[in-house]
Design a protein around this motif. Structure first.
Motif: not given
Ligand SMILES: C[S@@+](CC[C@H](N)C(=O)[O-])C[C@H]1O[C@@H](n2cnc3c(N)ncnc32)[C@H](O)[C@@H]1O
Length: 255
Positions: A114-121, A137-153
């Protein structure tokens, strides 16, 4: 066991010479101009960057006022380069931490919960065989409601076992992307920069189902479709007009 091709000398040399972003290139980077729009204001945020490579995003985030950035990558070569590019800047030294780990089996201690305000990949998730594990894992380390922004091929790009464009018969030299095996998910072994690169193909549905299953909602979805202006500017090579190369997404941790 994940492939660590970025530590293979032939691949790393070709990647460094042809692909790796330097911070100065960001302004002109068509992919970054799209990804950037999905990001929140990072000022004061604690951020985790999964598959950080040589750390350009970590440095960019600190330049924009991020409080801390944890960058994780499997490749020692990429992390050494990241360290070297940070060494003369005190803010980078104090605010960025790099950690070597395999995202397919990554475990983080309770202090990250629950430490992170933003995850990025950026351009790392399509290498992973076990995306559900990382997303949980990302779900667990983000604060509730926080964003994960990513791009993939883009899945249209990762689908074929032999990625290529073909001439369409009976046309005046018109080409098409040879889209094959879209429904067949799993490993692809291709020659890109060096022989034997391994990555994972997933359909768009598979990505979204994984994100929904692991507690995220989708907030933005952008395909890399070059504009006419970008094509005319000469910044886009012909093949990029035949199929989308990247998929950019913004997710939000459900509470
Ligand atoms: C295409 S590069 C992208 C690097 C950086 N995010 C960027 O946008 O420039 C992919 C990165 O993912 C890393 N990577 C690939 N598989 C990985 C894994 N299983 N665990 C951790 N990092 C991995 C590679 O070492 C490489 O640095």
């Amino acid at each position: 066991m994940s492939q660590n091709i970025y530590d293979r000398p032939d691949f790393f040399k070709a990647y460094s010479e042809n692909i790796d972003r330097s911070d100065a290139d960001l302004e002109d980077d068509l992919a970054w101009s799209r990804l950037r729009k999905l990001l929140p204001d990072v000022k004061g945020l604690d951020i985790i960057d999964l598959g950080c490579g040589s750390g350009w995003f970590c440095r960019w985030a600190v330049d924009q006022g991020a409080k801390s950035v944890l960058g994780i990558d499997l490749s020692q070569n990429m992390l050494d380069k990241a360290d070297w590019l940070s060494k003369d800047n005190e803010s980078y030294g104090t605010k960025i931490k790099y950690q070597r780990a395999d995202l397919d089996s990554l475990e983080l201690s309770d202090e990250h919960t629950g430490r992170y305000d933003l995850a990025f990949s950026s351009l790392a998730l399509h290498y992973l065989a076990n995306l559900d594990k990382l997303m949980s894992l990302i779900h667990g380390v983000l604060k509730p409601g926080a964003p994960f922004v990513c791009n993939v091929e883009h899945p249209i790009y990762t689908a074929p076992h032999v990625p290529r464009a073909l001439l369409i018969p009976e046309t005046d030299g018109q080409k098409c992307w040879a889209l094959t095996d879209y429904y067949k998910e799993g490993e692809r072994v291709i020659d890109w920069l060096a022989p034997g690169l391994r990555k994972q193909h997933r359909t768009v549905t598979a990505y979204l189902e994984c994100f929904f299953r692991t507690g995220f909602e989708l907030t933005s979805f952008v395909e890399f479709l070059p504009t006419e202006e970008e094509v005319l500017s000469g910044k886009v090579v012909e093949i990029e007009t035949l199929r989308p190369l990247f998929l950019f997404m913004s997710l939000r941790r459900r509470n």
